[in-house]
Every structure is written in structure tokens, then in C-alpha cells.
Design a protein around this motif. Structure first.
Motif, PDB file in Angstrom:
ATOM      1  N   MET A 624       0.929  -1.201   0.018  1.00 37.26           N
ATOM      2  CA  MET A 624      -0.088  -0.108  -0.001  1.00 37.26           C
ATOM      3  C   MET A 624       0.881   1.312   0.053  1.00 37.26           C
ATOM      4  O   MET A 624       0.537   2.257  -0.486  1.00 37.26           O
ATOM      5  CB  MET A 624      -1.069   0.029   1.271  1.00 37.26           C
ATOM      6  CG  MET A 624      -1.909  -1.103   1.162  1.00 37.26           C
ATOM      7  SD  MET A 624      -3.099  -1.086   2.515  1.00 37.26           S
ATOM      8  CE  MET A 624      -4.133   0.475   2.573  1.00 37.26           C
ATOM      9  N   ARG A 629      -3.527   6.591  -3.300  1.00 37.62           N
ATOM     10  CA  ARG A 629      -4.688   6.335  -2.252  1.00 37.62           C
ATOM     11  C   ARG A 629      -6.170   6.151  -2.945  1.00 37.62           C
ATOM     12  O   ARG A 629      -7.101   5.842  -2.371  1.00 37.62           O
ATOM     13  CB  ARG A 629      -4.940   7.190  -1.183  1.00 37.62           C
ATOM     14  CG  ARG A 629      -3.689   7.199  -0.049  1.00 37.62           C
ATOM     15  CD  ARG A 629      -3.661   8.298   0.745  1.00 37.62           C
ATOM     16  NE  ARG A 629      -2.757   8.286   1.755  1.00 37.62           N
ATOM     17  CZ  ARG A 629      -2.695   7.542   3.055  1.00 37.62           C
ATOM     18  NH1 ARG A 629      -4.033   6.980   3.188  1.00 37.62           N
ATOM     19  NH2 ARG A 629      -1.919   7.352   3.891  1.00 37.62           N
ATOM     20  N   ASN A 630      -6.118   6.685  -4.277  1.00 44.99           N
ATOM     21  CA  ASN A 630      -7.344   6.684  -4.975  1.00 44.99           C
ATOM     22  C   ASN A 630      -7.453   5.803  -5.975  1.00 44.99           C
ATOM     23  O   ASN A 630      -8.420   5.554  -6.815  1.00 44.99           O
ATOM     24  CB  ASN A 630      -7.406   8.143  -5.626  1.00 44.99           C
ATOM     25  CG  ASN A 630      -7.681   9.310  -4.533  1.00 44.99           C
ATOM     26  OD1 ASN A 630      -8.387   9.345  -3.556  1.00 44.99           O
ATOM     27  ND2 ASN A 630      -7.022  10.625  -5.068  1.00 44.99           N
ATOM     28  N   SER A 631      -6.392   4.882  -5.910  1.00 45.21           N
ATOM     29  CA  SER A 631      -6.469   3.529  -6.769  1.00 45.21           C
ATOM     30  C   SER A 631      -7.488   2.432  -6.594  1.00 45.21           C
ATOM     31  O   SER A 631      -7.670   2.429  -5.189  1.00 45.21           O
ATOM     32  CB  SER A 631      -5.184   3.093  -7.109  1.00 45.21           C
ATOM     33  OG  SER A 631      -4.771   2.407  -5.869  1.00 45.21           O
ATOM     34  N   ASP A 632      -8.195   1.664  -7.316  1.00 44.14           N
ATOM     35  CA  ASP A 632      -8.866   0.834  -6.997  1.00 44.14           C
ATOM     36  C   ASP A 632      -8.278  -0.338  -5.968  1.00 44.14           C
ATOM     37  O   ASP A 632      -8.906  -0.950  -5.327  1.00 44.14           O
ATOM     38  CB  ASP A 632      -9.633   0.121  -7.852  1.00 44.14           C
ATOM     39  CG  ASP A 632     -10.277   0.712  -8.983  1.00 44.14           C
ATOM     40  OD1 ASP A 632     -10.928   1.841  -8.212  1.00 44.14           O
ATOM     41  OD2 ASP A 632     -10.428   0.569 -10.116  1.00 44.14           O
ATOM     42  N   TYR A 634      -5.811  -0.113  -4.081  1.00 42.64           N
ATOM     43  CA  TYR A 634      -5.414   0.658  -2.597  1.00 42.64           C
ATOM     44  C   TYR A 634      -6.671   0.404  -1.779  1.00 42.64           C
ATOM     45  O   TYR A 634      -6.592  -0.106  -0.701  1.00 42.64           O
ATOM     46  CB  TYR A 634      -5.082   2.081  -2.617  1.00 42.64           C
ATOM     47  CG  TYR A 634      -4.551   2.694  -1.374  1.00 42.64           C
ATOM     48  CD1 TYR A 634      -3.372   2.543  -0.977  1.00 42.64           C
ATOM     49  CD2 TYR A 634      -5.686   3.384  -0.558  1.00 42.64           C
ATOM     50  CE1 TYR A 634      -2.974   2.880   0.282  1.00 42.64           C
ATOM     51  CE2 TYR A 634      -5.214   3.564   0.519  1.00 42.64           C
ATOM     52  CZ  TYR A 634      -3.815   3.548   1.091  1.00 42.64           C
ATOM     53  OH  TYR A 634      -3.810   4.300   2.324  1.00 42.64           O
ATOM     54  N   ARG A 635      -7.988   0.514  -2.388  1.00 43.19           N
ATOM     55  CA  ARG A 635      -9.256   0.579  -1.813  1.00 43.19           C
ATOM     56  C   ARG A 635      -9.742  -0.840  -1.386  1.00 43.19           C
ATOM     57  O   ARG A 635     -10.206  -1.221  -0.412  1.00 43.19           O
ATOM     58  CB  ARG A 635     -10.341   1.229  -2.469  1.00 43.19           C
ATOM     59  CG  ARG A 635     -10.268   2.870  -2.519  1.00 43.19           C
ATOM     60  CD  ARG A 635     -11.694   3.319  -3.259  1.00 43.19           C
ATOM     61  NE  ARG A 635     -11.512   3.090  -4.641  1.00 43.19           N
ATOM     62  CZ  ARG A 635     -11.052   3.908  -5.496  1.00 43.19           C
ATOM     63  NH1 ARG A 635     -10.562   5.226  -5.158  1.00 43.19           N
ATOM     64  NH2 ARG A 635     -11.296   3.645  -6.862  1.00 43.19           N
ATOM     65  N   ARG A 636      -9.246  -1.887  -2.450  1.00 42.64           N
ATOM     66  CA  ARG A 636      -9.255  -3.140  -2.225  1.00 42.64           C
ATOM     67  C   ARG A 636      -8.636  -3.683  -0.932  1.00 42.64           C
ATOM     68  O   ARG A 636      -9.028  -4.413  -0.242  1.00 42.64           O
ATOM     69  CB  ARG A 636      -9.045  -3.831  -3.330  1.00 42.64           C
ATOM     70  CG  ARG A 636      -9.069  -5.623  -3.366  1.00 42.64           C
ATOM     71  CD  ARG A 636      -8.577  -5.835  -4.689  1.00 42.64           C
ATOM     72  NE  ARG A 636      -8.544  -7.604  -4.516  1.00 42.64           N
ATOM     73  CZ  ARG A 636      -8.088  -8.294  -5.303  1.00 42.64           C
ATOM     74  NH1 ARG A 636      -7.539  -7.903  -6.510  1.00 42.64           N
ATOM     75  NH2 ARG A 636      -8.101  -9.664  -5.148  1.00 42.64           N
ATOM     76  N   TYR A 637      -7.238  -3.088  -0.863  1.00 43.70           N
ATOM     77  CA  TYR A 637      -6.418  -3.527   0.182  1.00 43.70           C
ATOM     78  C   TYR A 637      -7.067  -3.135   1.600  1.00 43.70           C
ATOM     79  O   TYR A 637      -7.160  -3.699   2.393  1.00 43.70           O
ATOM     80  CB  TYR A 637      -5.037  -2.789   0.193  1.00 43.70           C
ATOM     81  CG  TYR A 637      -3.968  -3.768  -0.743  1.00 43.70           C
ATOM     82  CD1 TYR A 637      -4.379  -5.004  -0.801  1.00 43.70           C
ATOM     83  CD2 TYR A 637      -3.099  -2.982  -1.528  1.00 43.70           C
ATOM     84  CE1 TYR A 637      -3.515  -5.660  -1.822  1.00 43.70           C
ATOM     85  CE2 TYR A 637      -1.907  -3.870  -2.201  1.00 43.70           C
ATOM     86  CZ  TYR A 637      -2.428  -5.237  -2.488  1.00 43.70           C
ATOM     87  OH  TYR A 637      -1.630  -5.810  -3.214  1.00 43.70           O
ATOM     88  N   VAL A 638      -7.658  -1.728   1.473  1.00 46.07           N
ATOM     89  CA  VAL A 638      -8.292  -1.415   2.749  1.00 46.07           C
ATOM     90  C   VAL A 638      -9.309  -2.363   3.342  1.00 46.07           C
ATOM     91  O   VAL A 638      -9.498  -2.497   4.528  1.00 46.07           O
ATOM     92  CB  VAL A 638      -8.679  -0.029   2.496  1.00 46.07           C
ATOM     93  CG1 VAL A 638      -9.653   0.497   3.857  1.00 46.07           C
ATOM     94  CG2 VAL A 638      -7.499   0.831   2.360  1.00 46.07           C
ATOM     95  N   THR A 639     -10.080  -2.853   2.147  1.00 41.38           N
ATOM     96  CA  THR A 639     -11.191  -3.632   2.425  1.00 41.38           C
ATOM     97  C   THR A 639     -11.022  -4.909   2.988  1.00 41.38           C
ATOM     98  O   THR A 639     -11.337  -5.599   3.945  1.00 41.38           O
ATOM     99  CB  THR A 639     -12.280  -3.902   1.208  1.00 41.38           C
ATOM    100  OG1 THR A 639     -12.661  -2.552   0.859  1.00 41.38           O
ATOM    101  CG2 THR A 639     -13.357  -4.587   1.591  1.00 41.38           C
ATOM    102  N   ASN A 642      -9.637  -4.514   6.760  1.00 41.23           N
ATOM    103  CA  ASN A 642     -10.721  -4.294   7.659  1.00 41.23           C
ATOM    104  C   ASN A 642     -11.123  -5.684   7.856  1.00 41.23           C
ATOM    105  O   ASN A 642     -11.702  -5.986   9.141  1.00 41.23           O
ATOM    106  CB  ASN A 642     -11.634  -3.439   7.045  1.00 41.23           C
ATOM    107  CG  ASN A 642     -12.960  -3.137   7.968  1.00 41.23           C
ATOM    108  OD1 ASN A 642     -12.904  -2.877   8.999  1.00 41.23           O
ATOM    109  ND2 ASN A 642     -14.152  -3.457   7.381  1.00 41.23           N
TER     110      ASN A 642
END
Length: 660
Positions: A624, A629-632, A634-639, A642
Motif C-alpha cells: 500500500m 490512495r485513490n486507486s482501486d 488501494y481501496r481493495r487492500y483497505v477492505t 478491515n
């Protein structure tokens, strides 16, 4: 003038002086503990003073044990002896201290202020100021020399000690002190003997006695045992040494076999108490191959060995003289001239040497009173007969693998039928009149039996081996959370003997006794000492015999039930030795342990999953850091992080529940 001279003669005659020879040694009692009682006896007339002399090392025993008797109405007035003070303390009492062997320079420094006349290149008279070290140049080298400084009428003068030829002290008192100190030092060299004076007071002729304990050599014993068909003869001799300063002339001698407590305390050296200046210090007081006897024995086994004489088989095995053959002329002491003849004749020995001692039992000790007065010059030794009597003896071969693993020893079982105590010592044996060997035994009480071994029996071979052992569980018990397991260990030792000649044997097998082990086979031993069992074994000539010794030991092991591994408990369940209650309890423990093990496995699985998720999260976080931070992605890693955190929280809650 004549009257005074006559009065002096009367005073001298009023107290006669006796020498040691006037009061000779009349009684001596020697103990086997290294001390002896010496008694001097004689007569005195009127007032008398006995002059004796003793070695310095004897004084302490003398002061501790001296006994004086003035019989027939007399009194012992006083005992005086040369005092002994530590030499260092005596020398320090003089004005000039020479205790430490001072050099001339140190000695002169200790006499500062003393007037002296010094002879060197000139004669100088003055008072000693002291000695100092001065430098002296010799061929470009510097040496230090001792220089004596004197205060003279013309001022201070110095003279090198190396140039001084003589020094004379002008102070008579100091000169006398130095002379006395040297004389005291010289007398201290003569410390070998000390005088002692004993004063007897009374009237008329009286009997007096002086007795004391002194260090003496331990008297020793040696024996001759002559084996015979009817009764064996034991003859005992005492080895006595007179190491004292006085001759024994017709002395009444007694030998005591015992161990009285005896010690040496320094009563001769004066004691000085170190005292502080203000508070006195309390005086601290000075602190002042043999065979064991059987502890257990079966009398019927001993009686079965014979009736007190050498067995009939032993007698028939001896060489006999043809009836028509004339007896060989005997030499001195009953010795025979032929090789086949007897070296020692029992009857001749018994008639030639009789016991010269009468035995008395003193409770804890035994005394041999020599019947005939003994005459023994000083620094001489004597061999005195003290025992002569018949003893019972049975022949046997004694096998002890700790002594010799292959051959037994020829031996005897001897019973002391002499009626007197026999002090331990060496024994020389004669069998059929021929020397058979030497043995040794410890103290032997009347009627006590003991084994003697005197030669190797090459006609018998023996071996022993450990036949192994086994262990089995015999009982289980649970008490206070502990499982008590009773185990029985069994071990077997096999002995095998082969007689190579035609002579029958009685074998005595000694087997090591170990406390805690119980004898199973044979059911009981013929004898037991504090270290060995003894088994009697009859073996015919040319035959083989075996003996198996089986012993058992019972051991109880205790362990907390909760700490025992499940496989061990399962093994106990299959032994067939459990009671129903113990079996049910152990089955519950096994079930609980299996449940605990399953829970532990579940906890370990969850802990492993937490560890794997944590490692995965570490990889995701590193990736990461390289992403927008706005890439798909990156958002997938955040999910995904979680979701993993939610899983970790669930796992940790389950781990806590499993631990509880």
C-alpha cells in the motif's frame, strides 16, 4: 664454728634424697590404646625427697595422672618440677629483646643510650645513638653500609660496623640483662628431660608408691594355630616393648585389651590470658582379609559341619606313616628332619610352652595378668605366651567374588573355646604338622565364631554372574491427588562351582547384602553379617554345584495424577492390577486430559491463524505504501485489512475462551 657445722649436718640428714633406682618400677599395665600405667614402689625413712627425671613430652600425662601414696602414716608434702614458659615470652621479659634473633645493627638500635666502649681503628667510649645506613662509593659503585653513631665527650662520632672489632657495654645492668637472656636461651635448648622432685614427710620406715600414665607402644598379639584330629591348639603370644628409661626387674606385668579413652592436654606450658585494657576477657576452656562376625547364624548349620574337630574326610586325606616305619628323630622345637615329617608337633608344642598369663574379664576390657614376674631391660622387647588352649575348627572353602572371582580361599570356621578374650592379630596355621599359611582376625570374644582364610583353594573354580532382573507393578493407590504405584524389582545372581580334585568341599559363599532388598531364594541364609549373606554349599569331589540367589525390592513411586502423561495412564489401565475405583478415576483423568488436549489443539490452530493473518497484513501494508490512495487496488487492500481485523478480533476472543 663447730656448732654451726654440726647443725648443718643434722639438717641435711633430716631429709634424705632418693634416686630413681631407690624406688624401682614394680608394676606395669599396658593398654592396647597406646598408654601404660607404671608404678614405682619402695620404702622411705623419715622425711625423704625422691628425684625423678622425665622426658618433656611425658610431663603432660604425668600432671594429668600422677598418683602418690605415703602409707603407714606418712604424707606427701609437695611435688615440684621444672617450669616451662614459652621461650619467646621469657626472652621478652629482659631489657634487651633477642627473641627474633636480631642482627648486630638491630641489637645496637635496641640499646640506644647505653654506654659502650667500641674498638675499631681507635677505641671510642660513649653512648649509643643508633645505627644508620650510609652510602659508600667503591670504584664507581655505591654501597650502603651500617654505621654506628656514638655520643662522646668530644661530640658525635661515627664508625662503620664492618670496622668494629669489639663492643663492651659499660652499663653493668644492661650487660647482665644481655648475659641472662643468652643464658636463658641456652637452657631452652636442653628440653629433652625435666626433673621432678617428690617430698614424703613422716617418721620411721614407710611404704610409698608412685603411679602415673605414660605413652607406651601398643602391645600386639600373634597366634599359632595347629590343626589336629581331636582338638586344634591355639597358642597366643604378646609382643611387649619397654621403651621407657628404667629397666624392668621382676615387674608384675598386665596386658589389657580394650579401648579406654585417652587424650593429651597441655598442662605443662604456662597459659597466659590475653586481657584488654578496660574490660577483662573470660578465659576460654580448651577442647580436649578379615571377616565380619555374624549378626545372624543358624546354630544347626554350624553343628552340622562337625563336632569341633577337622572332619573325617579331611583326616583321611592326610598322608599317614606306615606302621613299620620308625619315627624320624625330632629336632629342636619339635621340628622333624624329613620333608614328609611334621614341622610342628601339637603335643610337643603344648607341653613345651604353657600360657604365662591369667585372664580376667574387666567388663569393657580384658586383662592378661602375667603370672611370672617379668625382667626386661629398657629399650628391649619380649615375646610372652598369654594363651594356650584347644579351639574348635571346621575346614571350609570361602568364596567371595569381591576377593577373588575365580578361586575360593581355603579357610576355617574357628570357635573361641579358650574361655578368654582373644585380641586381634595375625595367625600362622600348621596343618598335619606342615605350614599351611597365614591369616588374621579381629578381636574374638569367648564362644564367638569367626572365619579365617589362609590360602587359595586351587582345587575349586567358581564363577558368578548377574542373571538379570525384572520389574513389575503390584499395586496402585490414589491419595490426595497423588498416584502411588508399587513396583517389585527382582534380581538373580547365579554361582557355579566345579571341584577339580577328588576331595569333598564345604563351600561358604559370601554374597553382598544390600539394605532394602529381601532374600527370596534361598529362603534364608546360613549367616548374615552387616555386609554379606553367607550360604553353605556341600560339593562332592569332581562334581559341580550351583547356587541361585534371588532378591526382591519393593518400591513405591508417587506422582501427581495431573502431571502424568496420558500414554502412561493408558498403560496403567491395561496392567490388570487396578481396582474398580482406581480404574474409574484414571479413566476420568484420561478423558479430561484428552479434552484438554483437544482444546489446546483448537487454541493452537487459532493462534497459528492469527499469526498468518498478521504476516499477510504486513505484506499488504508494504504494498500500500507504493500505491495511490485513490486507486482501486488501494481501496481493495483497505477492505481486506478491515475484514482481517474483524477475523483477528474473533479469533482472539475464542483463544481467551479456550484458555479459560
Amino acid at each position: 664454728m663447730t656448732r654451726c657445722f654440726t647443725l648443718a649436718i643434722i639438717l641435711i640428714a633430716a631429709c634424705s634424697f632418693l634416686r630413681a633406682t631407690d624406688l624401682p618400677v614394680t608394676d606395669v599395665v599396658l593398654f592396647s590404646s597406646g598408654v601404660g600405667y607404671v608404678q614405682r614402689s619402695g620404702t622411705v625413712t623419715g622425711d625423704a625427697e625422691l628425684q625423678l627425671s622425665f622426658k618433656t613430652e611425658q610431663i603432660n600425662d604425668l600432671l594429668k595422672s600422677l598418683v602418690l601414696l605415703d602409707l603407714d602414716g606418712g604424707k606427701v608434702s609437695a611435688v615440684t618440677y621444672g617450669a616451662k614458659d614459652p621461650m619467646s615470652k621469657t626472652l621478652r621479659a629482659f631489657a634487651v629483646d633477642i627473641t627474633d634473633n636480631p642482627s648486630l645493627a638491630n641489637l645496637l638500635n635496641r640499646m640506644r643510650g647505653v654506654s659502650a666502649e667500641v674498638t675499631a681503628t681507635e677505641t671510642i667510649t660513649g653512648k649509643i645513638l643508633g645505627v644508620e645506613r650510609k652510602r659508600k662509593m667503591v670504584k664507581d659503585e655505591v654501597f650502603e653500609v651500617d654505621t654506628l653513631n656514638l655520643m662522646t665527650d668530644d661530640g658525635i662520632k661515627s664508625v662503620r660496623l664492618e670496622e668494629v672489632g669489639a663492643i663492651r657495654l659499660l652499663d653493668q645492668r644492661m650487660n647482665r640483662e644481655l648475659q641472662d637472656a643468652l643464658a636463658t636461651l641456652a637452657t631452652g635448648l636442653d628440653n629433652q628431660r625435666k626433673p621432678m622432685s617428690i617430698t614424703f614427710s613422716g617418721t620411721g620406715e614407710r611404704r610409698v608408691r608412685v603411679g602415673y600414665i605414660t605413652e607406651t607402644p601398643v602391645w600386639k598379639t600373634s597366634y599359632r594355630l595347629v590343626l589336629d584330629d581331636d582338638a586344634s591348639l591355639l597358642q597366643g603370644w604378646a609382643v611387649v616393648e619397654n621403651t621407657g628409661d628404667a629397666d624392668w626387674r621382676n615387674v608384675r606385668l598386665s596386658l589389657v585389651s580394650g579401648r579406654p579413652i585417652s587424650f593429651v592436654q597441655d598442662l605443662y606450658t604456662p597459659m597466659y590470658i590475653p586481657r584488654p585494657v578496660y574490660q577483662p576477657q573470660t578465659f576460654a576452656s580448651l577442647g580436649p582379609v578379615t571377616y565380619d562376625a555374624a549378626l545372624e547364624v543358624r546354630e544347626e548349620d554350624v553343628a552340622a559341619e562337625g563336632n569341633g574337630a577337622i572332619s573325617r574326610r579331611e583326616r583321611t586325606a592326610r598322608p599317614t606313616r606306615a606302621p613299620s616305619a620308625p619315627a624320624a628323630p625330632a629336632g629342636p622345637m619339635g621340628l622333624s628332619g624329613g620333608a614328609a615329617g611334621a614341622m610342628m608337633d601339637r603335643e610337643a608344642l603344648q607341653s613345651s610352652v604353657a600360657s604365662a598369663a591369667q585372664a580376667r574379664d574387666l567388663g569393657q576390657s580384658f586383662e592378661y595378668v602375667i603370672s611370672t614376674p617379668v625382667t626386661l631391660p629398657r629399650q628391649q622387647s619380649a615375646l610372652l605366651p598369654i594363651v594356650s588352649g584347644a579351639v574348635q575348627a571346621w575346614k571350609a572353602s570361602i568364596y567371595n567374588p569381591e576377593t577373588h572371582g575365580k578361586f575360593p580361599l581355603q579357610g576355617l570356621r574357628v570357635k573361641n573355646t579358650t574361655g578368654v578374650h582373644l585380641m586381634g592379630g595375625p595367625v600362622t596355621l600348621y596343618d598335619a604338622g606342615v605350614y599351611a599359611g597365614d591369616a588374621v582376625f579381629e578381636d574374638l570374644q569367648p564362644s564367638e565364631m569367626r572365619l579365617l582364610s589362609y590360602a587359595v583353594d586351587l582345587g575349586v573354580e567358581g564363577e558368578h554372574k548377574d542373571a538379570g532382573g525384572k520389574s513389575e507393578i503390584t499395586a496402585f493407590r490414589i491419595a490426595r491427588g497423588n498416584l502411588l504405584v508399587t513396583r517389585k524389582h527382582r534380581r538373580t545372581t547365579d554361582y557355579t562351582f566345579r571341584v577339580k580334585d577328588a576331595r569333598d568341599r564345604t563351600l561358604i559363599v559370601e554374597h553382598r547384602y544390600l539394605p532394602g532388598w529381601t532374600l527370596v531364594e534361598p529362603k534364608e541364609a546360613n549367616e548374615r553379617t552387616d555386609t554379606h549373606y553367607r550360604f553353605n554349599l556341600k560339593v562332592d569331589g569332581g562334581a559341580t554345584a550351583k547356587l541361585a540367589v534371588v532378591e526382591e525390592q519393593t518400591v513405591v513411586d508417587a506422582a501427581r495424577v495431573s502431571s502424568i502423561d496420558t500414554p502412561v495412564l493408558v498403560g496403567y489401565l491395561h496392567t490388570g492390577r487396578l481396582s474398580d475405583r482406581v480404574r474409574n478415576a484414571l479413566q476420568q483423568v484420561v478423558a479430561l486430559q484428552n479434552g484438554v488436549r483437544e482444546i489446546q489443539q483448537q487454541r493452537e490452530q487459532r493462534e497459528a491463524e492469527v499469526k498468518a493473518i498478521s504476516e499477510e497484513q504486513e505484506r499488504i501494508r508494504r504494498n500500500m505504501q507504493q500505491l495511490d490512495r485513490n486507486s482501486d487496488l488501494y481501496r481493495r487492500y483497505v477492505t481486506k485489512l478491515n475484514e482481517q481485523e474483524t477475523r483477528i478480533e474473533t479469533l482472539r476472543t475464542e483463544i481467551i475462551d479456550l484458555q479459560e
